[in-house]
Design an enzyme around this catalytic site. Structure first.
Site, PDB file in Angstrom:
ATOM      1  N   TYR A   1       0.833  -1.210   0.000  1.00  0.00           N
ATOM      2  CA  TYR A   1       0.000   0.000   0.000  1.00  0.00           C
ATOM      3  C   TYR A   1       0.864   1.255   0.000  1.00  0.00           C
ATOM      4  O   TYR A   1       0.574   2.226  -0.702  1.00  0.00           O
ATOM      5  CB  TYR A   1      -0.914  -0.008   1.242  1.00  0.00           C
TER       6      TYR A   1
ATOM      7  N   LYS B   1      -1.369   7.418 -23.367  1.00  0.00           N
ATOM      8  CA  LYS B   1      -0.833   7.733 -24.700  1.00  0.00           C
ATOM      9  C   LYS B   1       0.665   7.399 -24.713  1.00  0.00           C
ATOM     10  O   LYS B   1       1.018   6.245 -24.875  1.00  0.00           O
ATOM     11  CB  LYS B   1      -1.100   9.206 -25.058  1.00  0.00           C
TER      12      LYS B   1
ATOM     13  N   ALA C   1       0.372  14.475 -22.468  1.00  0.00           N
ATOM     14  CA  ALA C   1       0.069  13.084 -22.828  1.00  0.00           C
ATOM     15  C   ALA C   1       0.977  12.563 -23.944  1.00  0.00           C
ATOM     16  O   ALA C   1       1.333  11.396 -23.960  1.00  0.00           O
ATOM     17  CB  ALA C   1      -1.391  12.966 -23.266  1.00  0.00           C
TER      18      ALA C   1
ATOM     19  N   PHE D   1      -7.613  20.394 -23.715  1.00  0.00           N
ATOM     20  CA  PHE D   1      -8.176  19.046 -23.871  1.00  0.00           C
ATOM     21  C   PHE D   1      -9.544  18.993 -23.192  1.00  0.00           C
ATOM     22  O   PHE D   1      -9.774  19.665 -22.184  1.00  0.00           O
ATOM     23  CB  PHE D   1      -7.225  18.014 -23.266  1.00  0.00           C
TER      24      PHE D   1
ATOM     25  N   HIS E   1     -20.491  14.161 -27.440  1.00  0.00           N
ATOM     26  CA  HIS E   1     -20.116  13.180 -28.473  1.00  0.00           C
ATOM     27  C   HIS E   1     -20.087  11.757 -27.923  1.00  0.00           C
ATOM     28  O   HIS E   1     -20.220  10.806 -28.677  1.00  0.00           O
ATOM     29  CB  HIS E   1     -18.773  13.532 -29.110  1.00  0.00           C
TER      30      HIS E   1
ATOM     31  N   ASP F   1       0.193  20.008 -20.389  1.00  0.00           N
ATOM     32  CA  ASP F   1      -0.660  18.822 -20.472  1.00  0.00           C
ATOM     33  C   ASP F   1       0.045  17.916 -21.479  1.00  0.00           C
ATOM     34  O   ASP F   1      -0.001  18.154 -22.681  1.00  0.00           O
ATOM     35  CB  ASP F   1      -2.052  19.252 -20.949  1.00  0.00           C
TER      36      ASP F   1
END
Ligand SMILES: *Cc1c(COP(=O)(O)O)cnc(C)c1O
Length: 461
Positions: A72, A259, A218, A124, A453, A216
């Site tokens: 843990y 990604k 990714a 994003f 979407h 950001d």
């Protein structure tokens, strides 16, 4: 074919993919309300709906899974992940999260406030959703060329427009800008990269006003590859030297490891600011898990520790970006209008130029998603009037986004160039009979109108 670079790997395990008939696909699409997100994976032949969490892992990653330490607190897997993050990001503090949007959430809680602006190239959608729920105002300041799907090719269409940024700071006052977020690569307009020069200049401008910069990230390795191959002065630097320089210009980075982590799940919140780290720990403990796992299992952290290093391999990146360029070239040979140049993780077809007879109010790119699925069982995603359409708060009138496209996202290390040929041939055939298609209308928005979407239902006109 000058862009073709053969895969720098051989295939050790295979997954069969089902084939179907056009009649079956027409039936399934109707049942799915003409929304590709509602199709079952077994109804899809080549799945290009996203590059997220769909990578094939290497034998080194599968081996690393077996070493996962599921303690843990303080597990070995965390420390191995931390060591990889130090190499790639060059920043000291790492909070794992269960996926990228959890890192977005933590980042929003720390950096955003109601009524303040968050400047970005193109935010994003999961950051935008988190920010809007809080009452923060995200604005997209990509350059004009980046905002135009028909603009002439340029090497760095992901760049932030410094003039737009300066104007907003002057107009609203620096105290009303809470954060600048640079998304690398810029997903919404084609996986387009941001240059090192732009990252440096944006950071300098924000720094003059004391506005923090977040990346950001990714697709950090894909962005670094474009800097190496397109920006003067970087040809002889390694990918990790480039990624570390990129991150030297920000305070904090978030990452969806689904990604460029080359894994199926996970995320990271990385920072150089100890106070920010401690706030992130607190939010993680409440929402994600303890500091040294944050919602990831030990084995997943080990696979990510290996994936972060593998994604920086230049032979891999040459193949990866080459495969996307290969598909782009094939489409251009058939006359299909795409965003140029091709970017990092997919090819984006310009919905308005493909179907000039279908107005944006009738979802040309969504129509193309449906046509391609019917034709060849290839599943893509709309990035246009459905995904990013909005309504004026006062008049209720629809507001249409600048970008109207269909994204063909390419999974990492999953499909061969023969699959790319299938996609190109099918789209080429549809393009030849493009006059026969009419638009669509939305008959059902779904529960979350801002990310509709995922849930919307359509009918053909
Ligand atoms: C995918 C992605 C996210 C969200 O990450 P998830 O892992 O899907 O939650 C955030 N930002 C960018 C740039 C992304 O590509």
């Amino acid at each position: 074919m000058k862009y073709m670079t053969a895969e720098p790997f051989r295939i050790k395990m295979v997954e069969s993919i089902p084939k179907s008939t056009k009649a079956q696909r027409q039936e399934w699409l109707k049942e799915a309300g003409y929304n590709a997100f509602r199709l079952k994976s077994e109804q899809v032949y080549i799945d290009c709906i996203t590059d997220s969490g769909t990578s094939a892992m290497s034998q080194e990653q599968w081996s690393a899974l077996m070493l996962g330490d599921e303690a843990y607190a303080g597990c070995r897997s965390f420390y191995r992940l931390e060591a990889s993050v130090h190499e790639v990001f060059g920043m000291p503090y790492v909070q794992p999260t269960h996926q990228g949007r959890a890192a977005d959430y933590i980042m929003t809680q720390i950096y955003c406030r109601p009524g303040a602006y968050a400047i970005g190239n193109m935010h994003f959608d999961t950051f935008r959703g988190n920010a809007e729920i809080m009452g923060c105002l995200p604005v997209d300041f990509a350059t004009d060329a980046g905002m135009d799907t028909a603009s002439a090719p340029e090497p760095f269409k992901g760049n932030i427009d410094l003039e737009k940024m300066r104007r907003l700071i002057d107009e609203k006052g620096a105290e009303n800008i809470c954060v600048v977020i640079i998304t690398i690569t810029c997903n919404n307009n084609g996986g387009q990269p941001v240059s090192m020069e732009n990252i440096r200049e944006v950071s300098r401008l924000a720094g003059q006003y004391g506005i923090p910069v977040v990346m950001d990230s990714a697709r950090l390795a894909e962005n670094a590859w474009f800097i190496k191959t397109r920006e003067p002065g970087y040809q002889d630097k390694s990918i990790m030297e480039i990624t570390r320089e990129m991150f030297s210009y920000c305070e904090t980075a978030t990452m969806s490891s689904k990604k460029d982590g080359l894994v199926n799940i996970g995320g990271l919140f990385v920072t150089r600011n100890k106070e920010v780290y401690e706030k992130a720990n607190q939010l993680a403990i409440v929402h994600e898990g303890f500091i040294t796992y944050g919602g990831m299992s030990g084995r997943d952290m080990d696979a990510l520790a290996v994936g972060l290093r593998e994604v920086c391999d230049e032979h891999y990146l040459e193949y990866r970006i080459g495969q996307v360029a290969y598909l782009g070239e094939k489409l251009k040979e058939r006359g299909v209008p795409i965003i140029e140049p091709t970017g990092g993780h997919g090819v984006y077809v310009d919905g308005r130029r493909f179907f000039p007879q279908i107005p944006q109010s009738e979802f040309p790119s969504q129509r193309l998603v449906c046509a391609l699925y019917e034709e060849a069982g290839v599943r893509c995603v709309e990035i246009g009037a459905c995904a990013f359409g909005a309504f004026d708060k006062e008049t209720g009138e629809p507001i249409y986004p600048a970008i109207e496209s269909m994204r063909i996202a390419i999974n990492r290390r999953v499909y061969t160039n023969s699959h790319m040929d299938v996609i190109a041939n099918a789209l080429g055939d549809i393009y030849e009979k493009r006059d026969q298609y009419r638009g669509m209308k939305i008959v059902h928005q779904g529960s979350i109108a801002s990310l509709r979407h995922f849930t919307a239902g359509f009918e053909l006109l």
